[in-house]
Design a protein around this motif. Structure first.
Motif, mmCIF file in Angstrom:
data_model
loop_
_atom_site.group_PDB
_atom_site.id
_atom_site.type_symbol
_atom_site.label_atom_id
_atom_site.label_comp_id
_atom_site.label_asym_id
_atom_site.label_seq_id
_atom_site.Cartn_x
_atom_site.Cartn_y
_atom_site.Cartn_z
ATOM 1 N N GLY A 73 -29.801 -45.993 -47.931
ATOM 2 C CA GLY A 73 -28.501 -46.041 -48.572
ATOM 3 C C GLY A 73 -27.475 -45.071 -48.022
ATOM 4 N N GLU A 74 -27.850 -44.288 -47.010
ATOM 5 C CA GLU A 74 -26.932 -43.341 -46.375
ATOM 6 C C GLU A 74 -26.585 -43.826 -44.969
ATOM 7 O OE1 GLU A 74 -28.888 -39.302 -48.391
ATOM 8 O OE2 GLU A 74 -29.370 -39.886 -46.332
ATOM 9 N N ILE A 75 -25.377 -43.565 -44.538
ATOM 10 C CA ILE A 75 -24.998 -43.823 -43.152
ATOM 11 C C ILE A 75 -25.261 -42.557 -42.354
ATOM 12 C CG2 ILE A 75 -23.156 -44.434 -41.556
ATOM 13 C CD1 ILE A 75 -23.914 -46.691 -43.411
ATOM 14 N N TRP A 76 -26.146 -42.655 -41.369
ATOM 15 C CA TRP A 76 -26.405 -41.529 -40.481
ATOM 16 C C TRP A 76 -25.578 -41.734 -39.218
ATOM 17 C CZ3 TRP A 76 -31.989 -39.249 -40.300
ATOM 18 C CH2 TRP A 76 -32.448 -39.063 -41.602
ATOM 19 N N ALA A 77 -24.878 -40.692 -38.803
ATOM 20 C CA ALA A 77 -23.974 -40.802 -37.664
ATOM 21 C C ALA A 77 -24.180 -39.661 -36.690
ATOM 22 C CB ALA A 77 -22.517 -40.816 -38.134
ATOM 23 N N ASN A 78 -24.401 -39.998 -35.412
ATOM 24 C CA ASN A 78 -24.309 -38.979 -34.364
ATOM 25 C C ASN A 78 -22.863 -38.495 -34.293
ATOM 26 O OD1 ASN A 78 -26.644 -40.905 -32.707
ATOM 27 N ND2 ASN A 78 -26.964 -38.707 -32.849
ATOM 28 N N VAL A 79 -22.678 -37.199 -34.225
ATOM 29 C CA VAL A 79 -21.347 -36.631 -33.999
ATOM 30 C C VAL A 79 -21.259 -36.320 -32.513
ATOM 31 C CG1 VAL A 79 -19.723 -34.797 -34.583
ATOM 32 C CG2 VAL A 79 -21.266 -35.713 -36.338
ATOM 33 N N TYR A 80 -20.377 -37.031 -31.829
ATOM 34 C CA TYR A 80 -20.335 -36.962 -30.369
ATOM 35 C C TYR A 80 -20.095 -35.535 -29.869
ATOM 36 C CZ TYR A 80 -19.194 -38.232 -25.581
ATOM 37 O OH TYR A 80 -19.171 -38.334 -24.217
ATOM 38 N N MET A 81 -20.836 -35.159 -28.849
ATOM 39 C CA MET A 81 -20.786 -33.845 -28.211
ATOM 40 C C MET A 81 -21.405 -32.744 -29.061
ATOM 41 S SD MET A 81 -19.879 -33.920 -25.138
ATOM 42 C CE MET A 81 -19.703 -32.158 -24.901
ATOM 43 N N ILE A 124 -26.554 -34.793 -36.618
ATOM 44 C CA ILE A 124 -26.424 -36.086 -37.275
ATOM 45 C C ILE A 124 -25.901 -35.836 -38.678
ATOM 46 C CG2 ILE A 124 -27.677 -38.073 -38.203
ATOM 47 C CD1 ILE A 124 -29.679 -37.718 -35.880
ATOM 48 N N ALA A 125 -24.804 -36.496 -39.027
ATOM 49 C CA ALA A 125 -24.238 -36.397 -40.367
ATOM 50 C C ALA A 125 -24.804 -37.515 -41.232
ATOM 51 C CB ALA A 125 -22.715 -36.497 -40.314
ATOM 52 N N LYS A 126 -25.228 -37.162 -42.446
ATOM 53 C CA LYS A 126 -25.695 -38.144 -43.426
ATOM 54 C C LYS A 126 -24.547 -38.375 -44.407
ATOM 55 C CE LYS A 126 -29.937 -37.249 -44.868
ATOM 56 N NZ LYS A 126 -31.137 -36.467 -45.311
ATOM 57 N N ILE A 127 -24.019 -39.591 -44.424
ATOM 58 C CA ILE A 127 -22.737 -39.870 -45.062
ATOM 59 C C ILE A 127 -22.906 -40.835 -46.232
ATOM 60 C CG2 ILE A 127 -20.420 -40.823 -44.668
ATOM 61 C CD1 ILE A 127 -20.988 -40.243 -41.621
ATOM 62 N N SER A 128 -22.196 -40.580 -47.311
ATOM 63 C CA SER A 128 -22.135 -41.524 -48.421
ATOM 64 C C SER A 128 -21.192 -42.664 -48.059
ATOM 65 C CB SER A 128 -21.625 -40.841 -49.690
ATOM 66 O OG SER A 128 -21.277 -41.811 -50.662
#
Length: 321
Positions: free
Chosen positions: A223-231, A235-239
C-alpha cells in the motif's frame, strides 16, 4: 538533445553538495544519461558518518516516519550493461526490466536466479526507456523527455499500443492493478487512469516541510509507493493518499561495496521489485553486476537533525530548450 540545458531552483540549505558538483554528476542530458559513480565528498562523508554520529547529541525521529537499512540476504547476477530504469517481479522467479540510454534501450524478461535475458525487445534508437509496470497481461512503459509510452505483451514483449500521458516527463511507473502511479523526476506523484492515461489526481511528495524532488523508479509495496530518489542511495516510502513520506530506506552499503570490489563503472541505485507472495524486496542499480534481495532492519537509534536531508534530498532539476 545537445540543445537541452539544465537549470536548478535552490531549496533550503540542507543540501551541502556544491552546484558545480551536481552539474558534473547529473548528466541525464544529451546522447547519454550516464552519471558519475562517485558522489560529492560531502555526501560520501555524510554516508560514512551516518552511524558514527549516533553516539553524539541526538534528536528524536519525526513522529510516524520509519528509518531502515537493508541487509543482503541473497545476491543474484545482473547484466552490467543494463542501465536499469524500471524493474518488477512476476511469478516463477521472473523479472521484467526496462533499460535506458539512446541506442541501448530495451524491455526484457529476465530469469532471477541466472540473470539470463530470456526475451528482449529492443527499442528504437531515438527512444530512452524509463519506468515499467505490469497490469494483467500487459506491460506499461514510459520514455524519457517524451510524453510517449508503450504497452507490450508480457509473454513475447511484442508492442501492442503506443499512448500519450499527461506527466511532464516519463521516469517511473507502478500500479495497484487499477491505477498507474507515475513520476516525472519532480516531487509530484501522479495517479493515472490506465485506460485513458489521464491524470486522476496528484500529490506533492514531502518530508519535514521539504519537497522530495527527483522521484525516479517506483514500486507499490504493502500500500506504499516506494521511490528511488535520483542521485542518492535512498528509497522514499510514500503515502499515495497525501504524498507524505512514511519512511526512508537508506542503502549506501550496496553501492560502496560494489565500488570497493572494483566495479568503478557502476551508476546510481535504481530499481525496486516486490515479490508479494514471498514478501521479498529486490533492488539493483544502473549498470550494476548484481541484484540484491534485502531484508529491512529498523534503525532504532536516533541521529542528528539534518542527516536524512543530506543523504536523501536533492535540488530540483528543470529542463528547458
Amino acid at each position: 538533445m545537445g540543445a537541452k540545458s539544465l537549470k536548478r531552483r535552490p531549496i533550503k540549505q540542507h543540501n551541502p553538495e556544491p552546484q558545480a558538483s551536481m552539474a558534473s554528476s547529473r548528466r541525464k542530458i544529451g546522447s547519454h544519461r550516464k552519471v558519475s559513480v562517485l558522489l560529492s565528498a560531502s555526501l560520501t562523508i555524510a554516508v560514512i558518518g551516518l552511524f558514527a554520529i549516533w553516539s553524539y547529541s541526538r534528536h528524536n525521529f519525526e513522529s510516524g516516519v520509519s528509518y531502515e537499512m537493508g541487509r543482503v540476504v541473497n545476491e543474484f547476477p545482473h547484466d552490467s550493461d543494463a542501465f536499469t530504469q524500471g524493474l518488477l517481479y512476476a511469478e516463477n522467479d521472473t523479472l521484467f526490466e526496462s533499460t535506458g540510454l539512446y541506442g541501448k534501450s530495451t524491455v526484457r524478461k529476465v530469469n532471477l536466479h541466472t540473470g539470463k535475458v530470456e526475451v528482449l525487445q529492443k527499442m528504437d534508437d531515438s527512444l530512452f526507456g524509463e519506468g515499467l509496470t505490469l497490469i494483467g497481461e500487459r506491460l506499461f512503459q514510459v520514455t524519457w523527455l517524451q510524453k510517449t509510452g508503450f504497452i507490450y505483451d508480457r509473454d513475447n514483449l511484442s508492442k501492442l499500443q503506443q499512448f500519450t500521458h499527461e506527466m511532464k516527463d516519463g521516469w517511473g511507473l507502478a500500479t495497484d492493478g487499477k491505477v498507474l502511479y507515475g513520476s516525472d523526476g519532480s516531487s509530484t506523484l501522479y495517479h493515472i487512469d490506465p485506460s485513458t492515461f489521464k491524470v486522476i489526481s496528484k500529490q506533492v511528495v514531502h518530508f519535514k516541510g521539504h519537497q522530495v524532488h527527483n522521484l525516479n523508479e517506483l514500486e507499490l509495496i504493502n500500500g506504499e509507493i516506494w521511490a528511488n530518489v535520483y542521485m542518492t542511495d535512498c528509497i522514499a516510502k510514500i503515502s499515495p493518499k497525501d504524498g507524505r513520506v512514511l519512511g526512508w530506506v537508506v542503502l549506501p552499503n550496496l553501492r560502496q561495496e560494489l565500488i570497493a570490489a572494483g566495479n568503478n563503472g557502476i551508476d546510481v541505485l535504481n530499481g525496486i521489485a516486490w515479490d508479494s507472495e514471498q514478501k521479498r524486496v529486490f533492488v539493483t542499480g544502473k549498470l550494476w553486476p548484481k541484484l540484491y534481495e534485502i531484508k529491512l532492519l529498523p534503525i532504532k537509534k536516533s541521529f542528528e537533525e539534518g542527516v536524512i536531508e543530506q543523504l536523501c534530498l536533492r535540488n530540483p532539476f528543470r529542463f528547458t530548450t
